[in-house]
Design a protein around this motif. Sequence first.
Motif, PDB file in Angstrom:
ATOM      1  N   PRO A 285       1.040  -1.117   0.046  1.00 17.56           N
ATOM      2  CA  PRO A 285      -0.030  -0.046   0.005  1.00 17.56           C
ATOM      3  C   PRO A 285       0.916   1.280  -0.168  1.00 17.56           C
ATOM      4  O   PRO A 285       2.082   1.214   0.380  1.00 17.56           O
ATOM      5  CB  PRO A 285      -0.891  -0.263   1.420  1.00 17.56           C
ATOM      6  CG  PRO A 285      -0.094  -1.015   2.071  1.00 17.56           C
ATOM      7  CD  PRO A 285       0.736  -2.121   1.130  1.00 17.56           C
ATOM      8  N   PRO A 286       0.311   2.342  -0.379  1.00 18.15           N
ATOM      9  CA  PRO A 286       1.007   3.622  -0.563  1.00 18.15           C
ATOM     10  C   PRO A 286       1.032   4.214   0.834  1.00 18.15           C
ATOM     11  O   PRO A 286       0.436   3.830   1.800  1.00 18.15           O
ATOM     12  CB  PRO A 286       0.310   4.585  -1.345  1.00 18.15           C
ATOM     13  CG  PRO A 286      -1.282   3.840  -1.280  1.00 18.15           C
ATOM     14  CD  PRO A 286      -0.978   2.390  -1.155  1.00 18.15           C
ATOM     15  N   THR A 287       1.844   5.299   1.157  1.00 18.91           N
ATOM     16  CA  THR A 287       1.901   6.147   2.292  1.00 18.91           C
ATOM     17  C   THR A 287       0.524   6.529   2.615  1.00 18.91           C
ATOM     18  O   THR A 287      -0.420   6.913   1.613  1.00 18.91           O
ATOM     19  CB  THR A 287       2.689   7.444   2.261  1.00 18.91           C
ATOM     20  OG1 THR A 287       4.191   6.826   1.718  1.00 18.91           O
ATOM     21  CG2 THR A 287       2.895   8.113   3.399  1.00 18.91           C
ATOM     22  N   GLN A 288       0.178   6.543   3.541  1.00 24.27           N
ATOM     23  CA  GLN A 288      -1.304   6.942   4.145  1.00 24.27           C
ATOM     24  C   GLN A 288      -1.586   8.347   3.545  1.00 24.27           C
ATOM     25  O   GLN A 288      -0.945   9.369   3.688  1.00 24.27           O
ATOM     26  CB  GLN A 288      -1.535   7.170   5.783  1.00 24.27           C
ATOM     27  CG  GLN A 288      -3.153   7.394   6.337  1.00 24.27           C
ATOM     28  CD  GLN A 288      -2.962   7.445   7.575  1.00 24.27           C
ATOM     29  OE1 GLN A 288      -2.297   6.946   8.298  1.00 24.27           O
ATOM     30  NE2 GLN A 288      -4.183   7.560   8.273  1.00 24.27           N
ATOM     31  N   GLY A 289      -2.813   8.457   2.969  1.00 22.83           N
ATOM     32  CA  GLY A 289      -3.457   9.535   2.413  1.00 22.83           C
ATOM     33  C   GLY A 289      -3.014   9.605   0.961  1.00 22.83           C
ATOM     34  O   GLY A 289      -3.349  10.825   0.188  1.00 22.83           O
ATOM     35  N   TYR A 290      -2.443   8.781   0.309  1.00 26.22           N
ATOM     36  CA  TYR A 290      -1.778   8.800  -0.968  1.00 26.22           C
ATOM     37  C   TYR A 290      -2.625   7.500  -1.968  1.00 26.22           C
ATOM     38  O   TYR A 290      -3.090   6.764  -1.260  1.00 26.22           O
ATOM     39  CB  TYR A 290      -0.397   8.343  -1.292  1.00 26.22           C
ATOM     40  CG  TYR A 290       0.597   9.575  -0.620  1.00 26.22           C
ATOM     41  CD1 TYR A 290       1.440  10.208  -1.548  1.00 26.22           C
ATOM     42  CD2 TYR A 290       0.542  10.126   0.617  1.00 26.22           C
ATOM     43  CE1 TYR A 290       2.021  11.210  -1.271  1.00 26.22           C
ATOM     44  CE2 TYR A 290       1.326  10.861   1.085  1.00 26.22           C
ATOM     45  CZ  TYR A 290       2.118  11.504  -0.014  1.00 26.22           C
ATOM     46  OH  TYR A 290       2.881  12.739   0.413  1.00 26.22           O
ATOM     47  N   TYR A 291      -2.699   7.665  -3.207  1.00 24.52           N
ATOM     48  CA  TYR A 291      -2.809   6.499  -3.925  1.00 24.52           C
ATOM     49  C   TYR A 291      -1.676   6.019  -4.738  1.00 24.52           C
ATOM     50  O   TYR A 291      -0.520   6.646  -4.680  1.00 24.52           O
ATOM     51  CB  TYR A 291      -3.857   7.261  -5.248  1.00 24.52           C
ATOM     52  CG  TYR A 291      -4.938   7.664  -4.573  1.00 24.52           C
ATOM     53  CD1 TYR A 291      -6.319   6.792  -4.523  1.00 24.52           C
ATOM     54  CD2 TYR A 291      -5.239   9.079  -4.142  1.00 24.52           C
ATOM     55  CE1 TYR A 291      -7.573   7.367  -4.163  1.00 24.52           C
ATOM     56  CE2 TYR A 291      -6.497   9.243  -3.672  1.00 24.52           C
ATOM     57  CZ  TYR A 291      -7.527   8.440  -3.612  1.00 24.52           C
ATOM     58  OH  TYR A 291      -8.903   9.125  -3.188  1.00 24.52           O
TER      59      TYR A 291
ATOM     60  N   GLY B 193      -5.186   3.380  -0.435  1.00 21.53           N
ATOM     61  CA  GLY B 193      -4.505   2.749   0.690  1.00 21.53           C
ATOM     62  C   GLY B 193      -5.033   1.091   1.053  1.00 21.53           C
ATOM     63  O   GLY B 193      -4.277   0.478   1.426  1.00 21.53           O
ATOM     64  N   ALA B 194      -6.356   0.894   0.890  1.00 22.82           N
ATOM     65  CA  ALA B 194      -6.700  -0.269   1.080  1.00 22.82           C
ATOM     66  C   ALA B 194      -6.533  -1.327  -0.007  1.00 22.82           C
ATOM     67  O   ALA B 194      -7.130  -2.684   0.192  1.00 22.82           O
ATOM     68  CB  ALA B 194      -8.311  -0.214   1.196  1.00 22.82           C
ATOM     69  N   GLY B 195      -6.063  -0.865  -1.044  1.00 22.64           N
ATOM     70  CA  GLY B 195      -5.812  -1.825  -2.370  1.00 22.64           C
ATOM     71  C   GLY B 195      -7.124  -1.916  -3.143  1.00 22.64           C
ATOM     72  O   GLY B 195      -6.851  -2.576  -4.400  1.00 22.64           O
TER      73      GLY B 195
ATOM     74  N   GLU C 272      -2.367  13.366  -4.677  1.00 23.96           N
ATOM     75  CA  GLU C 272      -1.383  12.687  -4.057  1.00 23.96           C
ATOM     76  C   GLU C 272      -0.987  11.292  -4.437  1.00 23.96           C
ATOM     77  O   GLU C 272      -1.920  10.518  -4.161  1.00 23.96           O
ATOM     78  CB  GLU C 272      -1.702  12.704  -2.589  1.00 23.96           C
ATOM     79  CG  GLU C 272      -1.779  14.039  -1.889  1.00 23.96           C
ATOM     80  CD  GLU C 272      -3.167  14.960  -1.957  1.00 23.96           C
ATOM     81  OE1 GLU C 272      -4.093  14.201  -2.564  1.00 23.96           O
ATOM     82  OE2 GLU C 272      -3.121  16.028  -1.885  1.00 23.96           O
ATOM     83  N   ALA C 273       0.105  11.098  -4.954  1.00 20.40           N
ATOM     84  CA  ALA C 273       0.047   9.673  -5.537  1.00 20.40           C
ATOM     85  C   ALA C 273       1.630   9.355  -5.619  1.00 20.40           C
ATOM     86  O   ALA C 273       2.451  10.149  -5.377  1.00 20.40           O
ATOM     87  CB  ALA C 273      -0.039   9.655  -7.219  1.00 20.40           C
ATOM     88  N   GLU C 274       1.695   7.940  -5.245  1.00 22.23           N
ATOM     89  CA  GLU C 274       2.888   7.295  -5.422  1.00 22.23           C
ATOM     90  C   GLU C 274       3.104   6.542  -6.702  1.00 22.23           C
ATOM     91  O   GLU C 274       2.144   5.730  -7.041  1.00 22.23           O
ATOM     92  CB  GLU C 274       3.399   6.405  -4.054  1.00 22.23           C
ATOM     93  CG  GLU C 274       3.452   7.070  -3.011  1.00 22.23           C
ATOM     94  CD  GLU C 274       3.475   6.120  -1.772  1.00 22.23           C
ATOM     95  OE1 GLU C 274       3.551   5.018  -2.115  1.00 22.23           O
ATOM     96  OE2 GLU C 274       3.671   6.747  -0.832  1.00 22.23           O
TER      97      GLU C 274
END
Length: 154
Positions: A44-50, A74-76, A114-116
């Motif tokens: 999962p990404p960092t909290q608050g990110y997609y 974040g939950a997939g 907000e994305a990774e």
Amino acid sequence: MGIKGRAGRTVLRNAMHLVEEFRAANEGKTEHQAEPVFPISWRPPTQGYYKVNLDGAVFSNTKQAGAGVIIRDGAGEVIAALSKKWKCTLGAIEAEAKALEAGVDFAKDVGIREAEFESDSLLVCNALQGLGSPPSSVMNVLDGVMNQMSHFRQ
């Protein structure tokens, strides 16, 4: 479920079909395939990110290339998916760079701020982080990607 739900499933199904088509086209091309040392799993990404996962594919038999992009929270849970095909011959690194470009454009179009971004191309990732020089064939694409990154908050 409304039209949006069906369209999302269709896009995801098409993206998965591209991945399967790529695998089928490339089966048996190597004599020995090494098994991964560690199991590969989505993180999962960092909290608050997609998390925006992307991959490029080369279909040498049809002289085409493609990309698959999946955006998850974040939950997939899948938020959006994209499959794209280009009717031109690209090399592997060029396909990965174009997949990154497609992923950044798609995330922007979906409204993600907000994305990774995650790619399996070490060369592309290193080039974006200033850790190496990309081949000249992808420099313009990666420059464009870097300009698009200013659209994201993080």
